[in-house]
Each structure stands twice: as structure tokens, then as C-alpha cells.
Design a protein around this motif. Structure first.
Motif, PDB file in Angstrom:
ATOM      1  N   VAL A  95       0.838  -1.198   0.000  1.00 18.05           N
ATOM      2  CA  VAL A  95       0.000   0.000   0.000  1.00 18.05           C
ATOM      3  C   VAL A  95       0.879   1.256   0.000  1.00 18.05           C
ATOM      4  O   VAL A  95       0.575   2.249  -0.664  1.00 18.05           O
ATOM      5  CB  VAL A  95      -0.948   0.000   1.216  1.00 18.05           C
ATOM      6  N   ALA A  96       1.998   1.205   0.735  1.00 18.71           N
ATOM      7  CA  ALA A  96       2.904   2.354   0.809  1.00 18.71           C
ATOM      8  C   ALA A  96       3.520   2.692  -0.536  1.00 18.71           C
ATOM      9  O   ALA A  96       3.966   3.820  -0.754  1.00 18.71           O
ATOM     10  CB  ALA A  96       4.007   2.082   1.839  1.00 18.71           C
ATOM     11  N   TRP A 104      -5.616  -2.534   9.532  1.00 21.64           N
ATOM     12  CA  TRP A 104      -4.207  -2.465   9.914  1.00 21.64           C
ATOM     13  C   TRP A 104      -3.661  -1.057   9.711  1.00 21.64           C
ATOM     14  O   TRP A 104      -2.837  -0.591  10.494  1.00 21.64           O
ATOM     15  CB  TRP A 104      -3.387  -3.461   9.082  1.00 21.64           C
ATOM     16  N   GLN A 105      -4.108  -0.381   8.667  1.00 19.41           N
ATOM     17  CA  GLN A 105      -3.678   1.004   8.437  1.00 19.41           C
ATOM     18  C   GLN A 105      -4.072   1.900   9.602  1.00 19.41           C
ATOM     19  O   GLN A 105      -3.295   2.750  10.037  1.00 19.41           O
ATOM     20  CB  GLN A 105      -4.309   1.552   7.151  1.00 19.41           C
ATOM     21  N   LEU A 114      -3.696   8.474   3.202  1.00 16.62           N
ATOM     22  CA  LEU A 114      -4.527   7.281   3.230  1.00 16.62           C
ATOM     23  C   LEU A 114      -5.902   7.681   3.754  1.00 16.62           C
ATOM     24  O   LEU A 114      -6.142   8.832   4.101  1.00 16.62           O
ATOM     25  CB  LEU A 114      -3.901   6.213   4.124  1.00 16.62           C
ATOM     26  N   LYS A 115      -6.802   6.740   3.842  1.00 19.37           N
ATOM     27  CA  LYS A 115      -8.144   7.039   4.323  1.00 19.37           C
ATOM     28  C   LYS A 115      -8.145   7.304   5.822  1.00 19.37           C
ATOM     29  O   LYS A 115      -7.261   6.874   6.548  1.00 19.37           O
ATOM     30  CB  LYS A 115      -9.089   5.889   3.990  1.00 19.37           C
ATOM     31  N   ARG A 116      -9.136   8.041   6.282  1.00 13.94           N
ATOM     32  CA  ARG A 116      -9.370   8.325   7.697  1.00 13.94           C
ATOM     33  C   ARG A 116      -8.214   9.084   8.346  1.00 13.94           C
ATOM     34  O   ARG A 116      -7.863   8.837   9.498  1.00 13.94           O
ATOM     35  CB  ARG A 116      -9.652   7.034   8.466  1.00 13.94           C
ATOM     36  N   GLY A 117      -7.616   9.968   7.594  1.00 15.94           N
ATOM     37  CA  GLY A 117      -6.637  10.865   8.186  1.00 15.94           C
ATOM     38  C   GLY A 117      -5.307  10.257   8.538  1.00 15.94           C
ATOM     39  O   GLY A 117      -4.589  10.790   9.383  1.00 15.94           O
ATOM     40  N   VAL A 118      -4.933   9.141   7.905  1.00 17.67           N
ATOM     41  CA  VAL A 118      -3.621   8.547   8.131  1.00 17.67           C
ATOM     42  C   VAL A 118      -2.729   8.905   6.949  1.00 17.67           C
ATOM     43  O   VAL A 118      -3.148   8.841   5.802  1.00 17.67           O
ATOM     44  CB  VAL A 118      -3.713   7.015   8.295  1.00 17.67           C
ATOM     45  N   TYR A 119      -1.495   9.301   7.232  1.00 19.92           N
ATOM     46  CA  TYR A 119      -0.548   9.687   6.200  1.00 19.92           C
ATOM     47  C   TYR A 119       0.686   8.789   6.302  1.00 19.92           C
ATOM     48  O   TYR A 119       0.981   8.223   7.353  1.00 19.92           O
ATOM     49  CB  TYR A 119      -0.110  11.140   6.376  1.00 19.92           C
ATOM     50  N   LYS A 149      -0.537  10.044  11.698  1.00 24.30           N
ATOM     51  CA  LYS A 149      -1.553  11.057  11.432  1.00 24.30           C
ATOM     52  C   LYS A 149      -0.952  12.464  11.430  1.00 24.30           C
ATOM     53  O   LYS A 149      -1.614  13.413  11.014  1.00 24.30           O
ATOM     54  CB  LYS A 149      -2.648  10.982  12.500  1.00 24.30           C
ATOM     55  N   HIS A 150       0.281  12.583  11.892  1.00 22.67           N
ATOM     56  CA  HIS A 150       0.823  13.901  12.194  1.00 22.67           C
ATOM     57  C   HIS A 150       1.917  14.390  11.250  1.00 22.67           C
ATOM     58  O   HIS A 150       2.509  15.441  11.501  1.00 22.67           O
ATOM     59  CB  HIS A 150       1.347  13.918  13.627  1.00 22.67           C
ATOM     60  N   TRP A 151       2.194  13.682  10.154  1.00 20.60           N
ATOM     61  CA  TRP A 151       3.239  14.165   9.247  1.00 20.60           C
ATOM     62  C   TRP A 151       2.940  15.550   8.698  1.00 20.60           C
ATOM     63  O   TRP A 151       3.852  16.388   8.597  1.00 20.60           O
ATOM     64  CB  TRP A 151       3.470  13.159   8.122  1.00 20.60           C
ATOM     65  N   PRO A 152       1.685  15.878   8.321  1.00 15.84           N
ATOM     66  CA  PRO A 152       1.437  17.247   7.847  1.00 15.84           C
ATOM     67  C   PRO A 152       1.660  18.305   8.933  1.00 15.84           C
ATOM     68  O   PRO A 152       1.943  19.461   8.610  1.00 15.84           O
ATOM     69  CB  PRO A 152      -0.030  17.212   7.407  1.00 15.84           C
TER      70      PRO A 152
END
Length: 258
Positions: free
Chosen positions: A14-15, A37-38, A84-89, A135-138
Motif C-alpha cells: 500500500v505504501a 491495519w492502516q 490514506l483514508k481516515r486521516g492517516v498519512y 496522522k501527524h506528518w502534515p
């Protein structure tokens, strides 16, 4: 139940930018399982989500500012953040296979920034992507945005500039490790009437973004390194460091890739 190795392989696919549907077909794992899992790749602490220095009620600089300066340089050179979906980066930093020491240094640095998150490598032709979900990379890299970096404005936030000012060498090292190199140039000189070959070391930094090159040269100015701009096909995308004293400074604080 799937073992850890199977889960890591699916997340690594996926990555790479693959769709959940294609990964599901290749691995035989349901899309729902991969999606779950994501969401769980960033473990939570009791009573709240995994903390972020930039998301707290009183935002502050990252806990490892020198490490952050290094990763910021890597990100501006060869990094990207995908959604990714649901606010995961996920953050990906491309590192050439030719430099295993650089890959290890990049992996260690990213792990220090997000100690509760798994950092892993995704092998591609000629390079490895050092990858980590959060979730916090941005929050940590607000330069994230659509499109290529050299086609949009890149500017540091005041808190980022403060870190770069305090740790300029780490920032320079990250930029060199991503888009720079140390090479040996040569020329010829007349010595006693005989033309002889003369070799000398030189650093180069190459980036299409005017903004990123300016961030690099501003940091060089801050530490007393002299530089010049070289053009390629009429484009000033190369920064050269060739003066003996400046190369010596770079050798002490940056050094060649390994």
C-alpha cells in the motif's frame, strides 16, 4: 489471523501507492483487514491519541530538534507525504541502494521523530523508501501539498526556521544526503613547464526548486561556507562548494555519503 510478516508486506505494498483492491487481489487478504491495519499502525496511549508536538494545546518544537532539522532536509530533497483514508498519512524518503549508511541514518532519524510508530523500508529498483505511517506528518512538515515541490512555493514556518537556525549543519547534511554529493574534480596545471593533473574535492547540491536552493544557501551563509551557482541548460539548479576552506568545513560536518 495473519502473522506480523504478512501484515507488514501488505502495508508495504500500500505504501508503494497501490490500491487496496490490487493489494487484496495479490495477497488474498480482504480490503477490510488491510484498512484496519492502516488505522492501527499508530498505537494510542490510554485516554488519548498518540501525542504530537504540533497538535497539543500549546504547540512547541519537536522533541528532537537536531534530528528534525536533518529529516527536514531529507524530506525537502527526496521525501513525500501521501494520504490514506481516515486521516492517516505516510512519509516516504527515497534513499539510493548505493548508500546503506545513509539509509540506516534516515531510518534511525525518522524513528526518533515518531518513536511509537513502525519505520520500515520498501525496496524499489535502485533505491529504498524509508516509510512510516502517522496522522501527524502534515503537522511536522507543513510543506506537504499537492504537486511537485519545485512547482509550488516552499517556505518554512517560523518554528521550523528557528530549528534550522539553531541546527544549520544537520539541515545542510539532510539536504546533501538527499540531493547532494561530494565528488573529486580534476584539472591540469603547468608546473615547471610540465602540465600535470590536479585533483580537488567539491560538493554539489542540485534541486529544481528555487525556494529549496535558497534555504540551502541561506544555511550555508549562516555557517560561513562559500558557494557559487552553476547553470545546467540555462537553469541555475546547481550549487557548488569548491573553495578549500569551505570544503574542509563540509567534510567535518557533513562528509561523503556512505
Amino acid at each position: 489471523m495473519y502473522d506480523v510478516r504478512t501484515r507488514k508486506r501488505a502495508l508495504a505494498l500500500v505504501a508503494q501507492g497501490r490500491s487496496l483492491n490490487s493489494v487484496s487481489k495479490e495477497t488474498g487478504i480482504s480490503r477490510a483487514a488491510i484498512r484496519s491495519w492502516q488505522i492501527r499502525v499508530e498505537p494510542s496511549q490510554p485516554g488519548r491519541a498518540n501525542p504530537c508536538e504540533r497538535c497539543d494545546d500549546l504547540p512547541r518544537s519537536p522533541a528532537e530538534p537536531s534530528t528534525y532539522a536533518y529529516v527536514l532536509g531529507l524530506y525537502l530533497g527526496d521525501g513525500c507525504i501521501s494520504t490514506l483514508k481516515r486521516g492517516v498519512y505516510f512519509l516516504r524518503i527515497a534513499c539510493a541502494d548505493a548508500w546503506p549508511g545513509l539509509i540506516a541514518a534516515c531510518e534511525d532519524a525518522v524513528q526518533l521523530l515518531r518513536p511509537d510508530n513502525k519505520v520500515f523500508r520498501v525496496q524499489r529498483q535502485g533505491c529504498q523508501y524509508v516509510t512510516c505511517y502517522s496522522k501527524h506528518w502534515p503537522c511536522l512538515f507543513p510543506q506537504h501539498g499537492p504537486g511537485k515541490k519545485h512547482k509550488r512555493r516552499i517556505a518554512l514556518e517560523p518554528w521550523q526556521q528557528g530549528i534550522v537556525d539553531a541546527h544549520p549543519w544537520e539541515f545542510i547534511r539532510g539536504l546533501i544526503h538527499s540531493d547532494g554529493c561530494r565528488i573529486t574534480n580534476w584539472t591540469t596545471r603547468l608546473i615547471g613547464g610540465e602540465r600535470k593533473r590536479y585533483e580537488y574535492p567539491r560538493y554539489f547540491f542540485t534541486n529544481k526548486s528555487d525556494d529549496i536552493r535558497m534555504l540551502f544557501t541561506d544555511a550555508l551563509d549562516r555557517v560561513g561556507v562559500e558557494w557559487t551557482t552553476l547553470t545546467r541548460n540555462s537553469s541555475p539548479i546547481n550549487i557548488s562548494i569548491a573553495r578549500k576552506a569551505s570544503v574542509a568545513l563540509m567534510d567535518v560536518h557533513v562528509g561523503p555519503k556512505h
